[in-house]
Design a protein around this motif. Structure first.
Motif, PDB file in Angstrom:
ATOM      1  N   ALA A 141      -3.465  -1.635  -5.080  1.00 32.95           N
ATOM      2  CA  ALA A 141      -4.421  -1.785  -3.975  1.00 32.95           C
ATOM      3  C   ALA A 141      -3.928  -0.941  -2.806  1.00 32.95           C
ATOM      4  O   ALA A 141      -2.835  -1.170  -2.289  1.00 32.95           O
ATOM      5  CB  ALA A 141      -4.543  -3.251  -3.576  1.00 32.95           C
ATOM      6  N   HIS A 142      -4.732   0.017  -2.418  1.00 36.04           N
ATOM      7  CA  HIS A 142      -4.333   1.038  -1.445  1.00 36.04           C
ATOM      8  C   HIS A 142      -5.117   0.850  -0.149  1.00 36.04           C
ATOM      9  O   HIS A 142      -6.344   0.734  -0.171  1.00 36.04           O
ATOM     10  CB  HIS A 142      -4.616   2.409  -2.070  1.00 36.04           C
ATOM     11  CG  HIS A 142      -4.021   3.542  -1.350  1.00 36.04           C
ATOM     12  ND1 HIS A 142      -4.685   4.717  -1.155  1.00 36.04           N
ATOM     13  CD2 HIS A 142      -2.814   3.716  -0.772  1.00 36.04           C
ATOM     14  CE1 HIS A 142      -3.914   5.554  -0.489  1.00 36.04           C
ATOM     15  NE2 HIS A 142      -2.781   4.958  -0.241  1.00 36.04           N
ATOM     16  N   LEU A 160       4.222  -1.825  -0.338  1.00 34.00           N
ATOM     17  CA  LEU A 160       4.929  -0.579  -0.065  1.00 34.00           C
ATOM     18  C   LEU A 160       4.293   0.114   1.133  1.00 34.00           C
ATOM     19  O   LEU A 160       3.084   0.024   1.337  1.00 34.00           O
ATOM     20  CB  LEU A 160       4.848   0.361  -1.269  1.00 34.00           C
ATOM     21  CG  LEU A 160       5.255  -0.206  -2.630  1.00 34.00           C
ATOM     22  CD1 LEU A 160       5.004   0.834  -3.716  1.00 34.00           C
ATOM     23  CD2 LEU A 160       6.692  -0.648  -2.631  1.00 34.00           C
ATOM     24  N   GLN A 161       5.125   0.832   1.903  1.00 29.57           N
ATOM     25  CA  GLN A 161       4.632   1.680   2.993  1.00 29.57           C
ATOM     26  C   GLN A 161       5.176   3.079   2.750  1.00 29.57           C
ATOM     27  O   GLN A 161       6.378   3.261   2.533  1.00 29.57           O
ATOM     28  CB  GLN A 161       5.088   1.152   4.352  1.00 29.57           C
ATOM     29  CG  GLN A 161       4.480   1.915   5.519  1.00 29.57           C
ATOM     30  CD  GLN A 161       4.856   1.306   6.869  1.00 29.57           C
ATOM     31  OE1 GLN A 161       5.820   0.550   6.983  1.00 29.57           O
ATOM     32  NE2 GLN A 161       4.085   1.639   7.891  1.00 29.57           N
ATOM     33  N   ASN A 162       4.289   4.056   2.794  1.00 28.33           N
ATOM     34  CA  ASN A 162       4.639   5.448   2.540  1.00 28.33           C
ATOM     35  C   ASN A 162       5.640   5.940   3.591  1.00 28.33           C
ATOM     36  O   ASN A 162       5.401   5.812   4.790  1.00 28.33           O
ATOM     37  CB  ASN A 162       3.353   6.286   2.567  1.00 28.33           C
ATOM     38  CG  ASN A 162       3.545   7.708   2.135  1.00 28.33           C
ATOM     39  OD1 ASN A 162       4.556   8.330   2.408  1.00 28.33           O
ATOM     40  ND2 ASN A 162       2.533   8.229   1.467  1.00 28.33           N
ATOM     41  N   ASP A 193      -0.178   4.583   5.414  1.00 27.39           N
ATOM     42  CA  ASP A 193      -0.481   4.417   3.992  1.00 27.39           C
ATOM     43  C   ASP A 193       0.288   3.225   3.411  1.00 27.39           C
ATOM     44  O   ASP A 193       1.514   3.254   3.338  1.00 27.39           O
ATOM     45  CB  ASP A 193      -0.110   5.724   3.285  1.00 27.39           C
ATOM     46  CG  ASP A 193      -0.341   5.712   1.792  1.00 27.39           C
ATOM     47  OD1 ASP A 193      -0.809   4.712   1.239  1.00 27.39           O
ATOM     48  OD2 ASP A 193      -0.023   6.742   1.179  1.00 27.39           O
ATOM     49  N   PHE A 194      -0.451   2.173   3.011  1.00 29.29           N
ATOM     50  CA  PHE A 194       0.128   0.961   2.419  1.00 29.29           C
ATOM     51  C   PHE A 194      -0.419   0.764   1.011  1.00 29.29           C
ATOM     52  O   PHE A 194      -1.598   1.021   0.754  1.00 29.29           O
ATOM     53  CB  PHE A 194      -0.240  -0.273   3.244  1.00 29.29           C
ATOM     54  CG  PHE A 194       0.358  -0.281   4.617  1.00 29.29           C
ATOM     55  CD1 PHE A 194       1.593  -0.856   4.841  1.00 29.29           C
ATOM     56  CD2 PHE A 194      -0.323   0.276   5.689  1.00 29.29           C
ATOM     57  CE1 PHE A 194       2.143  -0.880   6.118  1.00 29.29           C
ATOM     58  CE2 PHE A 194       0.217   0.263   6.968  1.00 29.29           C
ATOM     59  CZ  PHE A 194       1.465  -0.322   7.178  1.00 29.29           C
ATOM     60  N   THR A 195       0.430   0.247   0.120  1.00 34.50           N
ATOM     61  CA  THR A 195       0.007  -0.011  -1.251  1.00 34.50           C
ATOM     62  C   THR A 195       0.612  -1.313  -1.745  1.00 34.50           C
ATOM     63  O   THR A 195       1.825  -1.516  -1.632  1.00 34.50           O
ATOM     64  CB  THR A 195       0.438   1.134  -2.190  1.00 34.50           C
ATOM     65  OG1 THR A 195      -0.158   2.353  -1.731  1.00 34.50           O
ATOM     66  CG2 THR A 195      -0.010   0.884  -3.618  1.00 34.50           C
ATOM     67  N   ASP A 212      -8.898   0.628  -1.685  1.00 34.38           N
ATOM     68  CA  ASP A 212      -9.093   1.159  -3.033  1.00 34.38           C
ATOM     69  C   ASP A 212      -8.270   0.279  -3.962  1.00 34.38           C
ATOM     70  O   ASP A 212      -7.043   0.341  -3.963  1.00 34.38           O
ATOM     71  CB  ASP A 212      -8.614   2.618  -3.082  1.00 34.38           C
ATOM     72  CG  ASP A 212      -8.751   3.241  -4.457  1.00 34.38           C
ATOM     73  OD1 ASP A 212      -9.343   2.614  -5.364  1.00 34.38           O
ATOM     74  OD2 ASP A 212      -8.259   4.371  -4.635  1.00 34.38           O
ATOM     75  N   VAL A 213      -8.945  -0.579  -4.745  1.00 34.80           N
ATOM     76  CA  VAL A 213      -8.281  -1.536  -5.613  1.00 34.80           C
ATOM     77  C   VAL A 213      -8.617  -1.199  -7.058  1.00 34.80           C
ATOM     78  O   VAL A 213      -9.789  -1.120  -7.418  1.00 34.80           O
ATOM     79  CB  VAL A 213      -8.726  -2.988  -5.287  1.00 34.80           C
ATOM     80  CG1 VAL A 213      -8.023  -3.975  -6.189  1.00 34.80           C
ATOM     81  CG2 VAL A 213      -8.478  -3.295  -3.818  1.00 34.80           C
ATOM     82  N   ARG A 214      -7.560  -0.992  -7.867  1.00 42.32           N
ATOM     83  CA  ARG A 214      -7.754  -0.602  -9.258  1.00 42.32           C
ATOM     84  C   ARG A 214      -6.933  -1.503 -10.177  1.00 42.32           C
ATOM     85  O   ARG A 214      -5.801  -1.824  -9.874  1.00 42.32           O
ATOM     86  CB  ARG A 214      -7.334   0.853  -9.467  1.00 42.32           C
ATOM     87  CG  ARG A 214      -8.138   1.809  -8.591  1.00 42.32           C
ATOM     88  CD  ARG A 214      -7.690   3.220  -8.762  1.00 42.32           C
ATOM     89  NE  ARG A 214      -8.348   4.079  -7.778  1.00 42.32           N
ATOM     90  CZ  ARG A 214      -8.485   5.373  -7.920  1.00 42.32           C
ATOM     91  NH1 ARG A 214      -8.001   5.989  -8.975  1.00 42.32           N
ATOM     92  NH2 ARG A 214      -9.094   6.078  -6.982  1.00 42.32           N
TER      93      ARG A 214
END
Length: 99
Positions: free
Chosen positions: A10-11, A45-47, A53-55, A91-93
């Motif tokens: 999930a972005h 996570l943080q870029n 940008d977080f994921t 953006d969730v995949r």
């Protein structure tokens, strides 16, 4: 196929002046989600080169466990706080591990 787990990426992209606010909202989701039945992994996570940008990297025992999470009160409350903090909808995949 055997009982495969569900992996989710999930972005989220924060507005440049809302990085800390978005981080706080996302961090609030971690502990209650990790306590949910079916949650195997739930990491944020943080870029390093782009702090906006977080994921989330997630792993769930089943689609049912993931769907229960998506309907949980704490996730719905977190999603409600995203407006004005992100550049676009998350953006969730969903994925299956191949190897």
């Amino acid at each position: 196929m055997t009982n495969q787990t569900i992996c989710v990426i999930a972005h989220f992209i924060a507005l440049p002046n809302k990085v800390e606010e978005l981080k706080a909202v996302l961090l609030e989701l971690i502990e209650p989600t990790r306590q949910e039945a079916g949650a195997i992994k739930y990491e944020l996570l943080q870029n390093q080169s782009d702090p906006t940008d977080f994921t989330f990297v997630e792993e769930w025992t089943s689609d049912q466990a993931l769907n229960t999470h998506l309907d949980s009160p704490h996730l719905k409350a977190g999603v409600a706080k995203l407006e004005g903090l992100v550049t676009a909808a998350p953006d969730v995949r969903r994925y299956h591990l191949l190897a």
